[in-house]
Scaffold this motif. Structure first.
Motif, short mmCIF file in Angstrom:
data_model
loop_
_atom_site.label_atom_id
_atom_site.label_comp_id
_atom_site.label_asym_id
_atom_site.label_seq_id
_atom_site.Cartn_x
_atom_site.Cartn_y
_atom_site.Cartn_z
N ILE A 165 41.31 49.23 45.03
CA ILE A 165 41.04 50.08 46.20
C ILE A 165 41.51 49.42 47.50
CG2 ILE A 165 39.25 51.26 47.56
CD1 ILE A 165 39.75 52.44 44.73
N MET A 166 41.11 48.15 47.70
CA MET A 166 41.38 47.53 49.00
C MET A 166 42.76 46.87 49.05
SD MET A 166 38.64 48.50 50.58
CE MET A 166 38.82 47.64 52.14
N VAL A 167 43.00 45.87 48.20
CA VAL A 167 44.27 45.13 48.30
C VAL A 167 45.46 46.03 47.93
CG1 VAL A 167 45.61 43.18 47.42
CG2 VAL A 167 43.18 42.91 47.84
N GLU A 168 45.34 46.77 46.84
CA GLU A 168 46.47 47.61 46.44
C GLU A 168 46.60 48.84 47.34
OE1 GLU A 168 45.66 47.74 42.00
OE2 GLU A 168 47.68 46.95 42.05
N GLY A 169 45.48 49.32 47.86
CA GLY A 169 45.54 50.44 48.81
C GLY A 169 46.34 50.04 50.04
N LEU A 170 46.06 48.83 50.52
CA LEU A 170 46.81 48.34 51.68
C LEU A 170 48.27 48.08 51.30
CD1 LEU A 170 45.82 46.08 54.51
CD2 LEU A 170 47.73 45.30 53.13
N ILE B 20 37.22 38.11 45.05
CA ILE B 20 37.33 39.20 44.07
C ILE B 20 37.19 38.66 42.66
CG2 ILE B 20 38.84 41.00 43.13
CD1 ILE B 20 40.11 41.22 45.95
N ILE B 21 37.93 37.59 42.38
CA ILE B 21 37.92 37.02 41.02
C ILE B 21 36.56 36.42 40.66
CG2 ILE B 21 38.78 34.99 39.74
CD1 ILE B 21 40.56 37.33 39.37
N GLN B 22 35.88 35.85 41.67
CA GLN B 22 34.60 35.17 41.38
C GLN B 22 33.47 36.14 41.07
OE1 GLN B 22 34.26 32.84 44.91
NE2 GLN B 22 35.24 31.05 43.98
N ASP B 23 33.58 37.39 41.54
CA ASP B 23 32.45 38.31 41.39
C ASP B 23 32.26 38.68 39.91
OD1 ASP B 23 31.01 40.31 43.72
OD2 ASP B 23 30.69 40.72 41.59
N HIS B 24 31.00 38.65 39.46
CA HIS B 24 30.75 38.86 38.03
C HIS B 24 30.72 40.35 37.66
CE1 HIS B 24 26.74 39.30 39.80
NE2 HIS B 24 26.44 40.03 38.75
N ASP C 71 33.07 46.25 38.36
CA ASP C 71 33.60 47.23 39.32
C ASP C 71 34.09 46.57 40.60
OD1 ASP C 71 30.60 46.93 39.92
OD2 ASP C 71 31.30 48.03 41.67
N MET C 72 33.57 45.35 40.90
CA MET C 72 34.00 44.68 42.13
C MET C 72 35.46 44.23 42.05
SD MET C 72 31.66 44.85 44.37
CE MET C 72 30.02 44.44 44.96
N THR C 73 35.93 43.94 40.83
CA THR C 73 37.35 43.60 40.68
C THR C 73 38.19 44.81 41.07
OG1 THR C 73 36.58 42.48 38.67
CG2 THR C 73 38.94 42.40 39.14
N TYR C 74 37.78 45.97 40.59
CA TYR C 74 38.49 47.21 40.94
C TYR C 74 38.42 47.49 42.45
CZ TYR C 74 38.70 49.79 36.36
OH TYR C 74 38.97 50.27 35.12
N GLN D 239 50.45 38.38 42.26
CA GLN D 239 49.84 37.51 41.24
C GLN D 239 48.33 37.74 41.19
OE1 GLN D 239 49.30 32.95 39.66
NE2 GLN D 239 50.66 33.25 41.39
N GLY D 240 47.74 37.96 42.38
CA GLY D 240 46.31 38.30 42.41
C GLY D 240 46.04 39.54 41.58
N ALA D 241 46.90 40.55 41.73
CA ALA D 241 46.73 41.79 40.96
C ALA D 241 46.90 41.53 39.47
CB ALA D 241 47.75 42.83 41.44
N LEU D 242 47.83 40.67 39.13
CA LEU D 242 48.07 40.32 37.71
C LEU D 242 46.80 39.75 37.08
CD1 LEU D 242 50.05 39.72 35.29
CD2 LEU D 242 50.59 37.58 36.45
N VAL D 243 46.19 38.77 37.75
CA VAL D 243 45.02 38.14 37.14
C VAL D 243 43.79 39.06 37.22
CG1 VAL D 243 45.84 35.77 37.43
CG2 VAL D 243 44.44 36.78 39.21
N CYS D 244 43.66 39.82 38.30
CA CYS D 244 42.52 40.74 38.40
C CYS D 244 42.57 41.79 37.29
CB CYS D 244 42.52 41.47 39.74
SG CYS D 244 41.85 40.47 41.07
N THR D 245 43.77 42.29 37.02
CA THR D 245 43.87 43.35 36.03
C THR D 245 43.65 42.80 34.62
OG1 THR D 245 45.43 44.35 37.55
CG2 THR D 245 45.19 45.39 35.43
N ALA D 246 44.10 41.56 34.41
CA ALA D 246 43.81 40.92 33.12
C ALA D 246 42.30 40.79 32.96
CB ALA D 246 44.49 39.55 33.05
N LYS D 247 41.61 40.48 34.07
CA LYS D 247 40.15 40.37 34.02
C LYS D 247 39.51 41.73 33.71
CE LYS D 247 36.07 38.69 36.46
NZ LYS D 247 35.45 38.32 37.73
N ILE D 248 40.09 42.79 34.28
CA ILE D 248 39.54 44.12 34.01
C ILE D 248 39.69 44.48 32.53
CG2 ILE D 248 39.90 46.61 34.44
CD1 ILE D 248 40.38 45.94 37.38
N VAL D 249 40.80 44.09 31.91
CA VAL D 249 40.96 44.34 30.46
C VAL D 249 39.74 43.77 29.72
CG1 VAL D 249 42.32 43.81 28.40
CG2 VAL D 249 43.49 44.34 30.55
N GLU D 250 39.30 42.58 30.14
CA GLU D 250 38.17 41.94 29.46
C GLU D 250 36.83 42.57 29.81
OE1 GLU D 250 39.65 37.27 29.39
OE2 GLU D 250 37.83 37.83 30.44
#
Ligand SMILES: [Fe+2]
Ligand SMILES: [Fe+2]
Length: 382
Positions: free
Chosen positions: A211-216, A196-200, A203-206, A135-146
């Motif tokens: 890199i980190m959460v999905e890499g693991l 991750i989500i709070q960072d403005h 690239d920090m979302t990525y 779910q974290g990945a779901l919301v992070c990636t939606a944020k990346i779209v924006e």
């Protein structure tokens, strides 16, 4: 230079009290709100393929969609008690369990029943954290779209949003229909997802997620896929991995371009963030919630884990979890900028030995569903 205290909230990485003081969000809450602090960027440059590697990934992703409801053998029964009873167990191989089962240790009286229950709880906990992480990945990636400024990246990220929805769906369905209930989000993982989500900075979302959460996650899924003989779970993990390899590649390919232009000071902030993420992910594997549910004193078990694994990190499983992260960080130039800052941190964590393993920029082709079908001679995978 930023101190440990500023990066991770404690001077000593293995500070027992500080680790125990990080507790779960209100477990009764149904919705958890986090400010995402970012500008949503429109771009008027619609030139598709300006970034060919991302465009190629996008075209691959469009053809690699699968259906979590119909492509997995949900009709198969999963006898979790039987799986637990047959699971290989060798506490002698694990220094933490050796200490915990020694006379006077918190697990000294554990018999067959407790070990079986422990295996079931650990499996449930692991799958639950995967589900929350998805779910974290779901919301992070939606944020990346924006937030990402490039059209090729917005297109690709949109396919990943769909992938992650499917991943949350299949882990939730597995927990709901094949296991009993699920665990809440681990506090350390939750803290990382919030950060991750709070960072403005886009690239920090990525960096935090791809890199980190999905890499693991990619390493962890691979490990579990190799070990499990439960056919539904094996297939579920293989399908999810085919997507995850693309997601990690998306992070590497996007950040490679961007990090080439950053100053030393900007890179240091990224190195520190990668380190913070690595510590949070290490902490989550202390699996405090499982000890708690097993009725074992959490403080004693966490102390034993830190004493036996903390500094040295001798557990090969724990080390392997970093086998994707370290080479990818190297490829992004994160290891060696600023006087080898992150290299030194990864050396202290005993994971630097993975630096020359394959990075994930291209690996997605070998992990695709197409490749899987060829491995199996075109037959249905079980
Ligand atoms: Fe995922
Ligand atoms: Fe993913």
């Amino acid at each position: 230079m930023t101190t440990n205290e500023e990066m991770i909230g404690r001077a000593d990485v293995n500070d027992l009290e500080a680790i125990l003081s990080i507790t779960a969000h209100d477990v009764d809450e149904m919705v958890h709100a986090v400010k995402d602090n970012a500008d949503c960027l429109f771009t008027w440059n619609y030139e598709k393929g300006e970034r060919p590697a991302l465009n190629k990934l996008y075209e691959k992703a469009k053809g690699a969609q699968w259906n979590g409801e119909t492509d997995l053998p949900w009709h198969l029964d999963v006898d979790i008690e039987k799986i637990a009873a047959n699971a290989p167990r060798d506490p002698d191989q694990d220094p933490v369990l050796v200490a915990a089962t020694a006379p006077g240790g918190p697990l000294q009286n554990w018999g067959e029943k407790e070990w079986n229950q422990f295996i079931i709880e650990s499996q449930n906990w692991t799958m639950s954290q995967f589900m929350h992480g998805e779910q974290g990945a779901l919301v992070c990636t939606a944020k990346i779209v924006e937030t990402v400024p490039w059209i090729d990246a917005k297109y690709y990220a949109a396919t990943q949003v769909m992938d992650e929805a499917r991943h949350v769906e299949v882990f939730a369905k597995y927990l709901d229909t094949k296991m009993e209930g699920h665990y809440p989000l681990n506090a350390h993982l939750g803290m990382l997802l919030d950060d991750i989500i709070q960072d403005h900075r886009w690239d920090m979302t990525y960096l935090g997620m791809q890199i980190m959460v999905e890499g693991l996650a990619l390493a962890a899924f691979g490990f579990m896929h190799m070990l499990t003989e439960e056919p539904l779970l094996k297939q579920l993990l293989r399908y999810v991995m085919s997507d995850e390899a693309r997601h990690v590649a998306f992070g590497v390919l996007s950040l490679k371009e961007y990090y080439g232009e950053l100053t030393d000071a900007e890179m240091l902030e990224r190195q520190e963030f990668a380190f913070e993420a690595a510590v949070r992910m290490r902490d989550r594997f202390l699996s405090q919630e499982v000890w708690d549910r097993m009725g074992v004193d959490v403080r004693t078990m966490v102390k034993l884990q830190l004493e036996n694994e903390g500094d040295k990190n001798e557990d090969p499983f724990q080390q392997l979890l970093f086998s994707k992260i370290v080479p990818n960080c190297k490829k992004l130039g994160l290891l060696d900028r600023n006087d080898h800052w992150l290299r030194k941190k990864f050396a202290e964590m005993n994971v630097i030995q993975f630096e020359d393993w394959a990075d994930t920029g291209e690996e997605y082709d070998t992990m695709s569903l197409e490749a899987m079908a060829n491995e199996q001679g075109g037959t249905e995978v079980a």
